[in-house]
Design a protein around this motif. Structure first.
Motif, PDB file in Angstrom:
ATOM      1  N   ASP A  29       0.822  -1.209   0.000  1.00 58.28           N
ATOM      2  CA  ASP A  29       0.000   0.000   0.000  1.00 58.28           C
ATOM      3  C   ASP A  29       0.859   1.264   0.000  1.00 58.28           C
ATOM      4  O   ASP A  29       0.355   2.350  -0.280  1.00 58.28           O
ATOM      5  N   ARG A  30       2.144   1.103   0.311  1.00 55.86           N
ATOM      6  CA  ARG A  30       3.071   2.239   0.294  1.00 55.86           C
ATOM      7  C   ARG A  30       3.989   2.233  -0.927  1.00 55.86           C
ATOM      8  O   ARG A  30       4.951   2.995  -0.981  1.00 55.86           O
ATOM      9  N   VAL A  31       3.728   1.368  -1.880  1.00 56.45           N
ATOM     10  CA  VAL A  31       4.441   1.443  -3.166  1.00 56.45           C
ATOM     11  C   VAL A  31       3.875   2.633  -3.928  1.00 56.45           C
ATOM     12  O   VAL A  31       2.672   2.698  -4.202  1.00 56.45           O
ATOM     13  N   ILE A  32       4.724   3.586  -4.245  1.00 54.91           N
ATOM     14  CA  ILE A  32       4.251   4.815  -4.887  1.00 54.91           C
ATOM     15  C   ILE A  32       4.575   4.882  -6.372  1.00 54.91           C
ATOM     16  O   ILE A  32       3.991   5.692  -7.095  1.00 54.91           O
ATOM     17  N   ALA A  33       5.504   4.049  -6.842  1.00 50.76           N
ATOM     18  CA  ALA A  33       5.918   4.184  -8.245  1.00 50.76           C
ATOM     19  C   ALA A  33       6.569   2.916  -8.747  1.00 50.76           C
ATOM     20  O   ALA A  33       7.092   2.099  -7.972  1.00 50.76           O
ATOM     21  N   THR A  34       6.550   2.779 -10.050  1.00 47.33           N
ATOM     22  CA  THR A  34       7.295   1.731 -10.728  1.00 47.33           C
ATOM     23  C   THR A  34       8.136   2.382 -11.821  1.00 47.33           C
ATOM     24  O   THR A  34       7.696   3.332 -12.475  1.00 47.33           O
ATOM     25  N   ILE A  78      -0.177   4.449  -7.456  1.00 50.32           N
ATOM     26  CA  ILE A  78       1.114   4.223  -8.100  1.00 50.32           C
ATOM     27  C   ILE A  78       1.227   5.059  -9.371  1.00 50.32           C
ATOM     28  O   ILE A  78       0.289   5.114 -10.170  1.00 50.32           O
ATOM     29  N   VAL A  79       2.379   5.727  -9.524  1.00 52.23           N
ATOM     30  CA  VAL A  79       2.713   6.464 -10.745  1.00 52.23           C
ATOM     31  C   VAL A  79       3.965   5.843 -11.344  1.00 52.23           C
ATOM     32  O   VAL A  79       4.509   4.873 -10.821  1.00 52.23           O
ATOM     33  N   PHE A  80       4.427   6.425 -12.436  1.00 51.25           N
ATOM     34  CA  PHE A  80       5.696   6.009 -13.014  1.00 51.25           C
ATOM     35  C   PHE A  80       6.826   6.890 -12.485  1.00 51.25           C
ATOM     36  O   PHE A  80       6.635   8.095 -12.249  1.00 51.25           O
ATOM     37  N   GLU A  81       7.993   6.287 -12.313  1.00 50.76           N
ATOM     38  CA  GLU A  81       9.218   7.034 -12.033  1.00 50.76           C
ATOM     39  C   GLU A  81      10.093   6.937 -13.276  1.00 50.76           C
ATOM     40  O   GLU A  81      10.359   5.831 -13.760  1.00 50.76           O
ATOM     41  N   ALA A  82      10.529   8.076 -13.791  1.00 51.28           N
ATOM     42  CA  ALA A  82      11.332   8.113 -15.013  1.00 51.28           C
ATOM     43  C   ALA A  82      12.789   8.390 -14.664  1.00 51.28           C
ATOM     44  O   ALA A  82      13.102   9.421 -14.054  1.00 51.28           O
ATOM     45  N   HIS A  83      13.658   7.465 -15.047  1.00 54.14           N
ATOM     46  CA  HIS A  83      15.089   7.656 -14.863  1.00 54.14           C
ATOM     47  C   HIS A  83      15.703   8.182 -16.171  1.00 54.14           C
ATOM     48  O   HIS A  83      15.062   8.208 -17.215  1.00 54.14           O
ATOM     49  N   SER A  84      16.955   8.617 -16.083  1.00 56.33           N
ATOM     50  CA  SER A  84      17.693   9.112 -17.260  1.00 56.33           C
ATOM     51  C   SER A  84      16.952  10.245 -17.972  1.00 56.33           C
ATOM     52  O   SER A  84      17.012  10.361 -19.188  1.00 56.33           O
ATOM     53  N   THR A  85      16.276  11.102 -17.192  1.00 53.58           N
ATOM     54  CA  THR A  85      15.622  12.272 -17.792  1.00 53.58           C
ATOM     55  C   THR A  85      16.602  13.417 -17.988  1.00 53.58           C
ATOM     56  O   THR A  85      16.220  14.472 -18.507  1.00 53.58           O
ATOM     57  N   ASP A  86      17.843  13.227 -17.610  1.00 51.79           N
ATOM     58  CA  ASP A  86      18.880  14.246 -17.783  1.00 51.79           C
ATOM     59  C   ASP A  86      18.927  14.721 -19.237  1.00 51.79           C
ATOM     60  O   ASP A  86      18.829  13.917 -20.168  1.00 51.79           O
ATOM     61  N   TYR A  87      19.062  16.027 -19.402  1.00 51.28           N
ATOM     62  CA  TYR A  87      19.234  16.683 -20.706  1.00 51.28           C
ATOM     63  C   TYR A  87      17.949  16.758 -21.532  1.00 51.28           C
ATOM     64  O   TYR A  87      17.985  17.222 -22.672  1.00 51.28           O
TER      65      TYR A  87
END
Length: 427
Positions: free
Chosen positions: A218-223, A257-266
Protein backbone atom coordinates in the motif's frame (compact mmCIF):
# COMPACT_ATOMS: atom_id res chain seq x y z
CA UNK A 1 6.93 10.20 4.31
CA UNK A 2 3.55 11.87 4.07
CA UNK A 3 4.99 14.72 1.96
CA UNK A 4 5.79 12.62 -1.07
CA UNK A 5 2.82 10.30 -0.62
CA UNK A 6 0.52 13.32 -0.47
CA UNK A 7 2.06 14.63 -3.68
CA UNK A 8 1.49 11.30 -5.43
CA UNK A 9 -2.11 11.28 -4.19
CA UNK A 10 -2.64 14.74 -5.65
CA UNK A 11 -1.25 13.57 -8.97
CA UNK A 12 -3.49 10.51 -8.99
CA UNK A 13 -6.44 12.81 -8.29
CA UNK A 14 -5.76 14.80 -11.44
CA UNK A 15 -3.18 17.46 -10.58
CA UNK A 16 -0.43 17.52 -13.23
CA UNK A 17 2.29 17.83 -10.62
CA UNK A 18 5.47 15.91 -9.97
CA UNK A 19 8.67 15.84 -7.98
CA UNK A 20 12.31 16.10 -9.01
CA UNK A 21 14.64 13.52 -7.51
CA UNK A 22 18.19 14.85 -7.37
CA UNK A 23 20.62 11.95 -7.28
CA UNK A 24 24.03 13.34 -6.40
CA UNK A 25 26.53 13.28 -3.56
CA UNK A 26 28.39 16.44 -4.57
CA UNK A 27 28.12 19.16 -1.91
CA UNK A 28 27.79 22.00 -4.43
CA UNK A 29 24.98 20.20 -6.26
CA UNK A 30 23.16 19.61 -2.99
CA UNK A 31 23.71 23.22 -1.91
CA UNK A 32 22.38 24.39 -5.27
CA UNK A 33 19.34 22.15 -4.83
CA UNK A 34 18.44 23.64 -1.47
CA UNK A 35 19.05 27.23 -2.56
CA UNK A 36 16.98 26.67 -5.69
CA UNK A 37 14.14 25.19 -3.64
CA UNK A 38 14.13 28.22 -1.36
CA UNK A 39 14.13 30.58 -4.34
CA UNK A 40 11.17 28.90 -6.05
CA UNK A 41 9.32 28.05 -2.80
CA UNK A 42 9.35 24.30 -3.50
CA UNK A 43 7.28 22.40 -0.92
CA UNK A 44 9.87 19.64 -0.56
CA UNK A 45 13.28 18.50 -1.75
CA UNK A 46 13.99 14.89 -2.65
CA UNK A 47 17.66 13.87 -2.63
CA UNK A 48 18.69 10.29 -3.32
CA UNK A 49 21.84 8.22 -2.93
CA UNK A 50 22.54 5.17 -5.05
CA UNK A 51 23.69 1.79 -3.80
CA UNK A 52 27.07 2.38 -5.44
CA UNK A 53 27.50 5.82 -3.86
CA UNK A 54 26.47 4.92 -0.33
CA UNK A 55 26.31 1.50 1.34
CA UNK A 56 27.53 -0.27 4.48
CA UNK A 57 30.97 -0.65 2.86
CA UNK A 58 31.16 3.09 2.15
CA UNK A 59 30.46 3.03 -1.59
CA UNK A 60 32.51 5.30 -3.82
CA UNK A 61 31.75 8.29 -1.57
CA UNK A 62 33.11 6.59 1.54
CA UNK A 63 29.78 7.19 3.29
CA UNK A 64 27.39 4.77 4.95
CA UNK A 65 23.69 5.78 4.93
CA UNK A 66 23.83 7.56 8.31
CA UNK A 67 26.85 9.55 7.09
CA UNK A 68 25.01 10.63 3.96
CA UNK A 69 22.02 11.80 5.95
CA UNK A 70 24.26 13.88 8.24
CA UNK A 71 26.13 15.22 5.20
CA UNK A 72 22.92 16.36 3.48
CA UNK A 73 21.34 17.75 6.64
CA UNK A 74 24.47 19.79 7.39
CA UNK A 75 24.19 21.44 3.98
CA UNK A 76 20.46 22.01 4.53
CA UNK A 77 21.16 23.75 7.83
CA UNK A 78 23.91 25.85 6.22
CA UNK A 79 21.44 27.09 3.60
CA UNK A 80 18.55 27.49 6.10
CA UNK A 81 16.45 24.88 4.35
CA UNK A 82 13.88 23.36 6.75
CA UNK A 83 14.64 19.72 7.50
CA UNK A 84 10.94 18.90 7.69
CA UNK A 85 10.76 19.59 3.94
CA UNK A 86 13.62 17.19 3.12
CA UNK A 87 12.99 13.65 1.86
CA UNK A 88 15.89 11.22 1.49
CA UNK A 89 15.74 8.30 -0.90
CA UNK A 90 17.80 5.25 -1.74
CA UNK A 91 18.10 4.51 -5.46
CA UNK A 92 18.68 1.09 -7.07
CA UNK A 93 18.96 -0.58 -3.68
CA UNK A 94 19.77 -4.20 -4.34
CA UNK A 95 22.80 -6.38 -5.10
CA UNK A 96 24.23 -4.00 -7.74
CA UNK A 97 27.42 -3.25 -5.78
CA UNK A 98 28.15 -6.95 -5.22
CA UNK A 99 27.30 -8.68 -8.50
CA UNK A 100 30.73 -10.37 -8.52
CA UNK A 101 29.49 -12.47 -5.59
CA UNK A 102 27.00 -15.32 -5.61
CA UNK A 103 23.36 -14.29 -5.54
CA UNK A 104 22.92 -15.38 -1.93
CA UNK A 105 26.01 -13.51 -0.76
CA UNK A 106 25.02 -10.39 -2.68
CA UNK A 107 21.44 -10.46 -1.45
CA UNK A 108 22.57 -10.87 2.15
CA UNK A 109 24.67 -7.74 1.77
CA UNK A 110 21.77 -5.96 0.05
CA UNK A 111 19.48 -6.80 2.99
CA UNK A 112 21.97 -5.20 5.38
CA UNK A 113 22.22 -2.13 3.13
CA UNK A 114 18.46 -1.63 2.81
CA UNK A 115 18.00 -1.99 6.57
CA UNK A 116 20.78 0.56 7.15
CA UNK A 117 19.10 3.03 4.78
CA UNK A 118 15.79 2.69 6.62
CA UNK A 119 17.35 3.01 10.07
CA UNK A 120 19.18 6.13 8.89
CA UNK A 121 15.87 7.79 8.05
CA UNK A 122 15.67 7.30 4.28
CA UNK A 123 11.96 7.13 3.54
CA UNK A 124 11.81 6.52 -0.23
CA UNK A 125 13.29 3.13 -1.08
CA UNK A 126 13.80 1.90 -4.65
CA UNK A 127 14.02 -1.89 -4.60
CA UNK A 128 16.00 -2.94 -7.67
CA UNK A 129 17.09 -6.56 -7.98
CA UNK A 130 17.25 -6.66 -11.77
CA UNK A 131 20.98 -7.29 -12.03
CA UNK A 132 22.51 -10.76 -12.38
CA UNK A 133 25.02 -11.98 -9.82
CA UNK A 134 27.96 -14.31 -10.37
CA UNK A 135 25.90 -17.50 -10.41
CA UNK A 136 22.79 -16.05 -12.08
CA UNK A 137 21.53 -16.34 -15.65
CA UNK A 138 21.45 -13.12 -17.65
CA UNK A 139 18.98 -11.62 -17.89
CA UNK A 140 17.22 -12.59 -14.69
CA UNK A 141 13.70 -14.02 -14.89
CA UNK A 142 11.05 -11.49 -13.91
CA UNK A 143 9.85 -13.67 -11.06
CA UNK A 144 13.33 -13.88 -9.56
CA UNK A 145 13.61 -10.10 -9.65
CA UNK A 146 10.26 -9.71 -7.88
CA UNK A 147 11.06 -12.40 -5.29
CA UNK A 148 14.29 -10.64 -4.40
CA UNK A 149 12.55 -7.26 -4.22
CA UNK A 150 10.05 -8.73 -1.76
CA UNK A 151 12.93 -10.15 0.28
CA UNK A 152 14.53 -6.71 0.51
CA UNK A 153 11.20 -5.09 1.32
CA UNK A 154 10.83 -7.46 4.28
CA UNK A 155 14.28 -6.41 5.52
CA UNK A 156 13.27 -2.76 5.23
CA UNK A 157 9.98 -3.30 7.05
CA UNK A 158 11.72 -5.15 9.87
CA UNK A 159 14.27 -2.35 10.23
CA UNK A 160 11.66 0.42 10.55
CA UNK A 161 10.72 1.20 14.16
CA UNK A 162 9.04 4.62 13.95
CA UNK A 163 5.53 5.95 13.66
CA UNK A 164 3.57 3.83 11.15
CA UNK A 165 2.57 7.04 9.38
CA UNK A 166 6.21 7.58 8.50
CA UNK A 167 6.96 4.07 7.27
CA UNK A 168 8.98 3.84 4.05
CA UNK A 169 7.46 4.34 0.62
CA UNK A 170 8.69 1.99 -2.09
CA UNK A 171 9.54 2.13 -5.77
CA UNK A 172 9.84 -1.08 -7.78
CA UNK A 173 11.12 -1.97 -11.22
CA UNK A 174 14.07 -0.74 -13.21
CA UNK A 175 14.79 1.02 -16.45
CA UNK A 176 16.69 -0.22 -19.47
CA UNK A 177 19.60 0.37 -19.95
CA UNK A 178 21.46 0.49 -16.63
CA UNK A 179 21.56 3.54 -14.32
CA UNK A 180 23.66 6.55 -15.29
CA UNK A 181 23.09 6.62 -19.03
CA UNK A 182 23.69 4.15 -21.82
CA UNK A 183 27.12 2.54 -21.79
CA UNK A 184 27.20 2.27 -25.57
CA UNK A 185 25.97 4.40 -28.46
CA UNK A 186 22.22 4.50 -28.79
CA UNK A 187 20.66 3.13 -31.94
CA UNK A 188 17.12 2.28 -30.93
CA UNK A 189 15.17 2.67 -27.72
CA UNK A 190 12.01 0.72 -26.99
CA UNK A 191 9.30 2.13 -24.74
CA UNK A 192 8.13 -0.31 -22.08
CA UNK A 193 4.93 -1.97 -23.24
CA UNK A 194 1.80 -1.47 -21.12
CA UNK A 195 1.52 -5.23 -20.81
CA UNK A 196 5.05 -5.53 -19.41
CA UNK A 197 4.54 -2.65 -16.96
CA UNK A 198 1.31 -4.10 -15.62
CA UNK A 199 2.75 -7.60 -15.45
CA UNK A 200 5.62 -6.28 -13.31
CA UNK A 201 3.14 -4.66 -10.95
CA UNK A 202 0.96 -7.77 -10.75
CA UNK A 203 3.88 -10.07 -10.03
CA UNK A 204 5.27 -7.81 -7.31
CA UNK A 205 1.80 -7.42 -5.78
CA UNK A 206 1.32 -11.19 -5.64
CA UNK A 207 4.73 -11.85 -4.11
CA UNK A 208 4.49 -8.99 -1.62
CA UNK A 209 1.14 -10.22 -0.36
CA UNK A 210 2.25 -13.85 -0.19
CA UNK A 211 5.25 -12.67 1.87
CA UNK A 212 3.03 -10.86 4.38
CA UNK A 213 3.89 -7.45 2.92
CA UNK A 214 0.38 -6.25 2.07
CA UNK A 215 0.76 -3.11 4.19
CA UNK A 216 4.07 -2.34 2.49
CA UNK A 217 2.44 -2.76 -0.93
CA UNK A 218 0.00 0.00 0.00
CA UNK A 219 3.07 2.24 0.29
CA UNK A 220 4.44 1.44 -3.17
CA UNK A 221 4.25 4.82 -4.89
CA UNK A 222 5.92 4.18 -8.24
CA UNK A 223 7.29 1.73 -10.73
CA UNK A 224 10.27 2.45 -12.98
CA UNK A 225 9.72 1.96 -16.70
CA UNK A 226 11.34 3.15 -19.91
CA UNK A 227 9.28 6.02 -21.39
CA UNK A 228 11.66 6.42 -24.32
CA UNK A 229 14.22 8.80 -22.83
CA UNK A 230 17.94 8.15 -22.64
CA UNK A 231 21.35 9.59 -23.35
CA UNK A 232 24.70 8.17 -24.29
CA UNK A 233 28.06 9.87 -24.50
CA UNK A 234 27.15 12.47 -27.10
CA UNK A 235 23.43 12.10 -27.91
CA UNK A 236 20.07 12.48 -26.19
CA UNK A 237 16.88 10.64 -27.07
CA UNK A 238 14.04 13.05 -26.34
CA UNK A 239 10.65 12.04 -25.01
CA UNK A 240 8.00 11.49 -27.68
CA UNK A 241 4.58 11.51 -26.00
CA UNK A 242 2.87 9.82 -28.92
CA UNK A 243 5.13 6.78 -28.51
CA UNK A 244 4.22 6.39 -24.82
CA UNK A 245 0.47 7.05 -24.94
CA UNK A 246 -0.56 3.46 -24.25
CA UNK A 247 1.97 3.15 -21.43
CA UNK A 248 0.81 6.42 -19.91
CA UNK A 249 -2.84 5.38 -20.05
CA UNK A 250 -2.10 2.02 -18.43
CA UNK A 251 -1.11 3.48 -15.06
CA UNK A 252 -4.19 5.69 -14.68
CA UNK A 253 -6.47 3.05 -13.08
CA UNK A 254 -3.71 1.65 -10.84
CA UNK A 255 -4.31 2.85 -7.32
CA UNK A 256 -1.63 4.94 -5.52
CA UNK A 257 1.11 4.22 -8.10
CA UNK A 258 2.71 6.46 -10.74
CA UNK A 259 5.70 6.01 -13.01
CA UNK A 260 9.22 7.03 -12.03
CA UNK A 261 11.33 8.11 -15.01
CA UNK A 262 15.09 7.66 -14.86
CA UNK A 263 17.69 9.11 -17.26
CA UNK A 264 15.62 12.27 -17.79
CA UNK A 265 18.88 14.25 -17.78
CA UNK A 266 19.23 16.68 -20.71
CA UNK A 267 15.57 16.51 -21.69
CA UNK A 268 14.24 19.91 -22.86
CA UNK A 269 11.73 21.66 -20.56
CA UNK A 270 8.75 20.82 -22.76
CA UNK A 271 9.67 17.11 -22.69
CA UNK A 272 9.97 17.14 -18.91
CA UNK A 273 6.57 18.81 -18.63
CA UNK A 274 5.05 16.22 -20.97
CA UNK A 275 6.52 13.40 -18.88
CA UNK A 276 4.87 14.71 -15.72
CA UNK A 277 1.57 15.24 -17.54
CA UNK A 278 1.77 11.63 -18.77
CA UNK A 279 2.11 10.29 -15.20
CA UNK A 280 5.88 9.99 -15.02
CA UNK A 281 5.48 12.04 -11.87
CA UNK A 282 8.93 11.36 -10.38
CA UNK A 283 11.76 12.68 -12.55
CA UNK A 284 15.25 11.47 -11.70
CA UNK A 285 18.26 13.66 -12.53
CA UNK A 286 21.88 12.88 -11.73
CA UNK A 287 24.51 13.34 -14.45
CA UNK A 288 22.52 16.32 -15.73
CA UNK A 289 23.25 18.36 -12.61
CA UNK A 290 26.86 17.21 -12.24
CA UNK A 291 27.40 18.01 -15.93
CA UNK A 292 26.20 21.54 -15.12
CA UNK A 293 28.63 21.60 -12.20
CA UNK A 294 31.50 20.64 -14.52
CA UNK A 295 30.43 23.32 -17.03
CA UNK A 296 30.60 25.95 -14.30
CA UNK A 297 33.98 24.80 -13.01
CA UNK A 298 35.46 24.74 -16.53
CA UNK A 299 34.10 28.26 -17.06
CA UNK A 300 35.76 29.46 -13.85
CA UNK A 301 38.97 27.78 -15.00
CA UNK A 302 38.75 29.75 -18.26
CA UNK A 303 38.21 32.99 -16.35
CA UNK A 304 41.23 32.16 -14.18
CA UNK A 305 43.38 31.72 -17.29
CA UNK A 306 42.47 35.23 -18.36
CA UNK A 307 42.81 36.97 -15.00
CA UNK A 308 45.41 35.16 -12.87
CA UNK A 309 49.14 35.03 -13.56
CA UNK A 310 50.34 31.65 -14.77
CA UNK A 311 52.42 30.82 -11.70
CA UNK A 312 49.41 31.26 -9.38
CA UNK A 313 46.78 29.42 -11.39
CA UNK A 314 45.06 26.37 -9.95
CA UNK A 315 44.71 24.71 -13.37
CA UNK A 316 41.72 22.68 -12.19
CA UNK A 317 40.81 21.46 -15.64
CA UNK A 318 44.31 20.13 -16.43
CA UNK A 319 44.55 18.55 -12.98
CA UNK A 320 41.20 16.77 -13.34
CA UNK A 321 42.05 15.37 -16.78
CA UNK A 322 45.45 14.18 -15.57
CA UNK A 323 43.91 12.41 -12.58
CA UNK A 324 41.29 10.73 -14.79
CA UNK A 325 44.02 9.45 -17.07
CA UNK A 326 46.12 8.25 -14.12
CA UNK A 327 43.15 6.47 -12.49
CA UNK A 328 40.98 5.17 -15.35
CA UNK A 329 38.92 2.72 -13.32
CA UNK A 330 35.72 4.80 -13.35
CA UNK A 331 35.59 5.37 -17.11
CA UNK A 332 37.61 2.81 -19.06
CA UNK A 333 34.69 0.35 -19.34
CA UNK A 334 32.56 3.07 -20.92
CA UNK A 335 34.85 5.23 -23.07
CA UNK A 336 36.46 3.41 -26.00
CA UNK A 337 37.98 6.23 -28.05
CA UNK A 338 41.63 7.25 -28.19
CA UNK A 339 43.60 10.44 -28.66
CA UNK A 340 41.62 13.66 -29.01
CA UNK A 341 38.32 11.77 -29.20
CA UNK A 342 39.02 10.22 -25.80
CA UNK A 343 39.84 13.66 -24.45
CA UNK A 344 36.42 14.86 -25.55
CA UNK A 345 34.72 11.96 -23.82
CA UNK A 346 36.67 12.39 -20.60
CA UNK A 347 35.53 16.00 -20.31
CA UNK A 348 32.24 16.28 -22.13
CA UNK A 349 30.49 12.90 -22.23
CA UNK A 350 26.88 13.27 -21.17
CA UNK A 351 27.33 10.26 -18.90
CA UNK A 352 29.70 12.56 -16.96
CA UNK A 353 32.06 9.97 -15.54
CA UNK A 354 34.18 12.86 -14.27
CA UNK A 355 31.68 13.13 -11.39
CA UNK A 356 33.43 10.20 -9.70
CA UNK A 357 36.68 12.16 -9.50
CA UNK A 358 35.69 15.36 -7.70
CA UNK A 359 36.58 13.94 -4.25
CA UNK A 360 40.15 13.15 -5.45
CA UNK A 361 42.55 15.01 -3.14
CA UNK A 362 44.52 16.71 -5.95
CA UNK A 363 41.36 17.79 -7.77
CA UNK A 364 39.75 19.06 -4.57
CA UNK A 365 42.89 21.04 -3.75
CA UNK A 366 42.93 22.58 -7.24
CA UNK A 367 39.24 23.50 -6.95
CA UNK A 368 39.85 25.19 -3.61
CA UNK A 369 42.81 27.11 -5.05
CA UNK A 370 40.68 28.19 -8.02
CA UNK A 371 37.99 29.50 -5.68
CA UNK A 372 40.59 31.29 -3.54
CA UNK A 373 42.12 32.92 -6.62
CA UNK A 374 38.75 34.16 -7.86
CA UNK A 375 37.82 35.46 -4.43
CA UNK A 376 41.04 37.46 -4.31
CA UNK A 377 40.58 38.65 -7.90
CA UNK A 378 36.85 38.79 -8.60
CA UNK A 379 35.82 37.98 -12.18
CA UNK A 380 35.12 41.08 -14.30
CA UNK A 381 31.48 41.22 -15.40
CA UNK A 382 32.33 41.03 -19.13
CA UNK A 383 34.22 37.75 -18.58
CA UNK A 384 31.39 36.44 -16.43
CA UNK A 385 28.97 37.24 -19.23
CA UNK A 386 31.25 35.48 -21.71
CA UNK A 387 31.70 32.23 -19.78
CA UNK A 388 28.76 32.00 -17.34
CA UNK A 389 25.87 34.02 -18.79
CA UNK A 390 23.26 32.51 -16.46
CA UNK A 391 25.33 33.36 -13.40
CA UNK A 392 26.01 36.81 -14.89
CA UNK A 393 22.26 37.41 -15.13
CA UNK A 394 21.83 36.30 -11.51
CA UNK A 395 24.56 38.69 -10.37
CA UNK A 396 23.04 41.57 -12.34
CA UNK A 397 19.64 40.81 -10.81
CA UNK A 398 21.07 40.83 -7.31
CA UNK A 399 20.35 37.12 -6.84
CA UNK A 400 24.00 36.04 -6.62
CA UNK A 401 27.34 37.51 -5.62
CA UNK A 402 30.64 37.14 -7.44
CA UNK A 403 31.74 34.43 -5.00
CA UNK A 404 32.66 31.29 -7.00
CA UNK A 405 30.23 29.11 -5.06
CA UNK A 406 27.38 31.52 -5.84
CA UNK A 407 28.32 31.43 -9.52
CA UNK A 408 28.38 27.61 -9.63
CA UNK A 409 25.09 27.39 -7.73
CA UNK A 410 23.43 29.83 -10.11
CA UNK A 411 24.55 27.81 -13.14
CA UNK A 412 23.27 24.52 -11.69
CA UNK A 413 20.03 26.30 -10.80
CA UNK A 414 19.21 26.75 -14.48
CA UNK A 415 19.00 22.97 -14.88
CA UNK A 416 16.83 22.70 -11.79
CA UNK A 417 14.55 25.46 -13.12
CA UNK A 418 13.48 23.22 -15.99
CA UNK A 419 12.56 20.43 -13.59
CA UNK A 420 10.69 22.71 -11.24
CA UNK A 421 8.69 24.17 -14.09
CA UNK A 422 7.78 20.70 -15.32
CA UNK A 423 6.73 19.47 -11.88
CA UNK A 424 4.84 22.65 -10.96
CA UNK A 425 3.16 23.86 -14.17
CA UNK A 426 0.83 26.24 -12.33
CA UNK A 427 3.48 27.77 -10.08
Amino acid sequence: MHLIRDLITRHKNGDAIGITSVCSAHPLVIEATFKHALRVHAPLVLIEATSNQVNQDGGYTGMVPADFRKFVETIAEKTDFPLDRLVLGGDHLGPNAWTALSAEEAMTKAEIMVADYVRAGFSKIHLDCSMSCADDPAPLPERTIAERAARLCKAAEQAYEGDPAGAPAYVIGTEVPVPGGAAEDLDTLAVTSPEAALATLDMHLTLFRSSGLGAAWDRVIATVVQPGVEFDHMKVVDYRPEAATALSDAIVPVDHIVFEAHSTDYQPPEALAALVRDHFAILKVGPGVTFALREALWALDAIERETITETKRANLRDTAIARMQAEPGNWQRYYHESGDALGLQLQYSLSDRIRYYWPDAQIAQAQQQLFDNLREHQPPLPLLSQYLPVAYAAVRAGEATLDPIDLVVAHIGATLDAYHGACNPDA
